[in-house]
Design a protein around this motif. Structure first.
Motif, PDB file in Angstrom:
ATOM      1  N   ARG A   1       0.844  -1.201   0.000  1.00 47.88           N
ATOM      2  CA  ARG A   1       0.000   0.000   0.000  1.00 47.88           C
ATOM      3  C   ARG A   1       0.881   1.253   0.000  1.00 47.88           C
ATOM      4  O   ARG A   1       0.595   2.229  -0.705  1.00 47.88           O
TER       5      ARG A   1
ATOM      6  N   TYR B   1       2.287   1.720  -3.458  1.00 50.59           N
ATOM      7  CA  TYR B   1       1.234   2.138  -4.386  1.00 50.59           C
ATOM      8  C   TYR B   1       0.934   3.626  -4.235  1.00 50.59           C
ATOM      9  O   TYR B   1       0.735   4.341  -5.216  1.00 50.59           O
TER      10      TYR B   1
ATOM     11  N   ARG C   1      -3.504   2.759 -13.006  1.00 48.86           N
ATOM     12  CA  ARG C   1      -3.782   1.941 -11.820  1.00 48.86           C
ATOM     13  C   ARG C   1      -3.243   0.521 -11.971  1.00 48.86           C
ATOM     14  O   ARG C   1      -2.732  -0.053 -11.018  1.00 48.86           O
TER      15      ARG C   1
ATOM     16  N   VAL D   1      -0.312  -1.032  -9.498  1.00 46.79           N
ATOM     17  CA  VAL D   1      -0.538  -2.236  -8.686  1.00 46.79           C
ATOM     18  C   VAL D   1       0.601  -3.223  -8.874  1.00 46.79           C
ATOM     19  O   VAL D   1       1.218  -3.704  -7.920  1.00 46.79           O
TER      20      VAL D   1
ATOM     21  N   PRO E   1      -7.429  -1.520  -7.644  1.00 48.39           N
ATOM     22  CA  PRO E   1      -8.136  -1.590  -6.357  1.00 48.39           C
ATOM     23  C   PRO E   1      -9.606  -1.243  -6.530  1.00 48.39           C
ATOM     24  O   PRO E   1     -10.026  -0.619  -7.495  1.00 48.39           O
TER      25      PRO E   1
ATOM     26  N   PRO F   1      -3.717  -2.211  -2.911  1.00 49.71           N
ATOM     27  CA  PRO F   1      -3.372  -3.010  -4.083  1.00 49.71           C
ATOM     28  C   PRO F   1      -3.349  -4.510  -3.811  1.00 49.71           C
ATOM     29  O   PRO F   1      -2.924  -5.282  -4.662  1.00 49.71           O
TER      30      PRO F   1
ATOM     31  N   LEU G   1      -8.192  -6.527  -5.014  1.00 49.54           N
ATOM     32  CA  LEU G   1      -8.244  -6.034  -6.386  1.00 49.54           C
ATOM     33  C   LEU G   1      -9.519  -6.447  -7.114  1.00 49.54           C
ATOM     34  O   LEU G   1     -10.159  -7.443  -6.774  1.00 49.54           O
TER      35      LEU G   1
END
Length: 639
Positions: free
Chosen positions: A37, A40, A49, A53, A130, A204, A207
């Motif tokens: 996290r 990310y 995105r 990830v 996410p 992340p 998902l």
């Protein structure tokens, strides 16, 4: 986006702690979701995105040392990680490589490994991202995307790692940041919405998956098997020009023409309803809303909204209420709104089944959002308002043309009056968004709407369409427009937070029983709240119990997808273990009107005639409730 160079990490000294690979691996495995996290959030949103990830996972998995590696001295961490040099080391490695990944490529130097797409992990044929959060999360992500990498890292270390400013500066310096103080100052320009960093929007490890461009994959597969001549033909097809089908804003590119789909995406063919259509129409729903807003004539904006709806690009945040299809329009939709709302351009469209909201920043199409909400079968009450946008803990609505007045009311304070809301061209002034609050529930603000038929309440549950609130026995419900109805809802308003993002159409609160307490301390109230959804399934039923003088109700039983407490079966039966002021424990149970008897099985046996039962019990006892109705039908306890 600003950028700052990331300097090499300071060389460790002999006084620094030593972390071996086993210790670092243990810390990485234990705190893997938190580290991913962090990566990310620090990585630049411009990557998209899906790549953020995958890159976040790759950087975290590459954070292990090659052997016994000296780790620079860094500040202690939050609870659970205090004094763990293994965690400190891998976090520093993750932070350093995430900052490197955000640096622009230079012609005169080889790219660093972290700046290249990761070799592993790889996912073929799918885009991973996410789960979408609310408008507050989107606004925060847009603010973070405007920061430099070190400033994003400073914000995340403050909010996610709970470090002090001095500790943040030391960690940034150890990670190679050239000017930690400047990064900290830049991060301070973003509001401190640290609780949002724990949102699923920035997780992340949890998902959603969507396919990549299926047409492009099919054409690439054919191209790989074709000869050179066939490759040339496919190349021409992939580069096929078209007035309405080139990449547009945040929309994905398209590779083949479809005349009917092109017609659905032509801004000139959008349905626009006359401002007075609702006054003469036999229907009173979204189909008679006129187009409003200051950008209804912006063809470029409308074209982008339609293109993103048909083929959302990788950077678009797509969300849909449960049971709502998210495909493109089958024909030209109806335009309800196009305008500027709290620093964003917003377009709202309606296709007879769904409300679709497209939002983009004023100065960029990056980070656009596309939201879907199912509204088939909406009547006058459900079609009274839509959410235009949420920002800074507030929400703005677009009201129906038949709404004559809007006001804000705190559902927890039934005796307080409503505060009028200014409405301009159907757009309300902002009101506090209670569904977004974290921690203790101290208020629950709802919108009170008035039209020629009366007054009703609606509450924001994190979706495009606010949920309608009613009260009364199933089959005979009525609007919350009286002092008694407001008093019924007040102790149970905070339970609405559990219904966020569930596709709720309306919630009814029914005071179905009142029970004298065994210790003669007064009477307790039993209330059943039932949330109906737009899709029909997924209903949620709560039986709540409130003792005399209690501010809030307590959930005694709950169930999903059951007919109890609804129009098909108004009967409800629930029980609770209750401790008297003098210390004795009792099993209390109550059924709705028409309950002839109640009995228990399992951990204790008791029975009573009528709709109420009170029996001495042991603490922690578990029992099952059974009841019979006046017509001899058997019913079971809720939950």
């Amino acid at each position: 986006m600003q950028s700052q160079d990331v300097a090499p990490r300071p060389a460790p000294t002999s006084a620094d702690p030593v972390v071996d690979v086993e210790q670092a691996e243990a810390a990485l495995v234990e705190h893997y979701p938190r580290l991913v996290r962090l990566a990310y959030l620090v990585l630049p949103p411009s990557l998209g995105r899906n790549r953020r990830v995958v890159t976040a996972h790759a950087l975290t998995q590459r954070a292990l040392p090659r052997g016994r590696t000296p780790a620079p001295v860094i500040p202690a961490q939050a609870s659970g990680r205090d004094g763990d040099p293994g965690y400190a080391f891998v976090r520093l490695r993750v932070l350093h490589t995430a900052l490197e990944a955000g640096l622009p490529l230079k012609r005169a130097a080889w790219p660093k490994r972290s700046q290249l797409p990761p070799l592993l992990p790889q996912v073929w044929g799918l885009r991973l991202f996410p789960r979408s959060g609310g408008a507050d999360e989107l606004a925060l992500d847009q603010r973070l995307s405007a920061l430099s990498g070190p400033a994003r890292a400073a914000y995340v270390l403050r909010g996610l790692e709970k470090l002090t400013d001095d500790e943040v500066c030391r960690v940034l310096a150890a990670a190679g940041c050239a000017d930690p103080d400047a990064a900290l100052q830049e991060a301070g320009e973003v509001p401190e919405q640290y609780a949002l960093l724990d949102s699923p929007e920035f997780d992340p490890c949890s998902l959603q998956a969507r396919p990549t461009d299926l047409m492009r994959r099919r054409q690439h597969a054919k191209a790989a098997l074709a000869a050179a001549a066939a490759l040339a033909v496919c190349g021409a097809l992939l580069g096929l020009p078209g007035d309405g089908w080139a990449p547009d804003g945040a929309a994905a590119p398209v590779y083949a023409k479809n005349p009917s789909a092109e017609a659905a995406l032509d801004p000139a063919k959008l349905t626009r309803v006359a401002p007075t259509a609702w006054q003469v129409s036999a229907r009173t729903d979204f189909s008679v809303w006129p187009a409003r807003g200051d950008l209804t004539g912006d063809r470029a904006l409308l074209r982008r909204a339609l293109a993103v709806w048909a083929r959302p690009g990788e950077s678009v945040r797509v969300s849909a209420t449960p049971g709502t299809p998210s495909g493109g329009p089958s024909g030209p939709p109806q335009l309800l709104y196009a305008g500027t709302v709290d620093g964003a351009r917003v377009v709202i469209l309606y296709d007879g089944l769904r409300i679709v909201r497209y939002a983009e920043a004023k100065d960029s199409t990056k980070g656009a959002a596309l939201d879907f909400a199912r509204v088939d079968g909406a009547g006058r009450s459900e079609a009274s308002a839509l959410v235009l946008g949420r920002a800074d803990g507030n929400v703005r609505y677009l009201t129906a043309p038949w709404v004559t007045k809007a006001a804000e009311r705190d559902l927890l304070k039934p005796g307080a009056g409503a505060t009028d809301l200014a409405v301009t061209d159907g757009v309300t002034a902002p009101l506090a968004n209670s569904s977004a609050q974290n921690g203790t529930c101290t208020s629950w603000n709802v919108m009170q709407l008035t039209d020629a038929t009366g007054t009703r309440l609606a509450t924001d549950l994190g979706e495009l369409v606010p949920a309608r609130l009613t009260t009364g026995r199933p089959g005979a419900t009525h609007e919350v427009n009286s002092a008694e109805a407001l008093r019924t809802w007040a102790p149970y308003a905070c339970s609405l937070a559990a219904l966020r993002s569930a596709g709720v159409r309306g919630v009814n609160a029914w005071a179905y029983a009142r029970q004298p307490l065994p210790d003669a301390s007064g009477s307790a109230d039993w209330v059943c709240t039932r949330a109906e959804t737009w899709r029909g399934g997924g209903t949620r039923v709560l039986a709540q119990f409130r003792t005399p003088g209690g501010k809030y109700g307590a959930v005694a039983a709950k169930a999903e997808n059951v007919p109890a407490c609804g129009t098909k079966d108004p009967q409800v039966l629930a029980g609770v273990l209750w401790k008297a002021e003098k210390g004795g424990w009792y099993l209390l149970a109550a059924g709705s009107r028409g309950t002839a008897s109640i009995s228990t099985t399992g951990g204790m046996r008791a029975s009573a005639q009528g709709s109420l039962l009170a029996a001495r019990a042991r603490q922690g006892v578990r029992a099952e409730l059974r009841g019979t109705t006046d017509d001899g039908r058997s019913i079971s306890g809720l939950g």
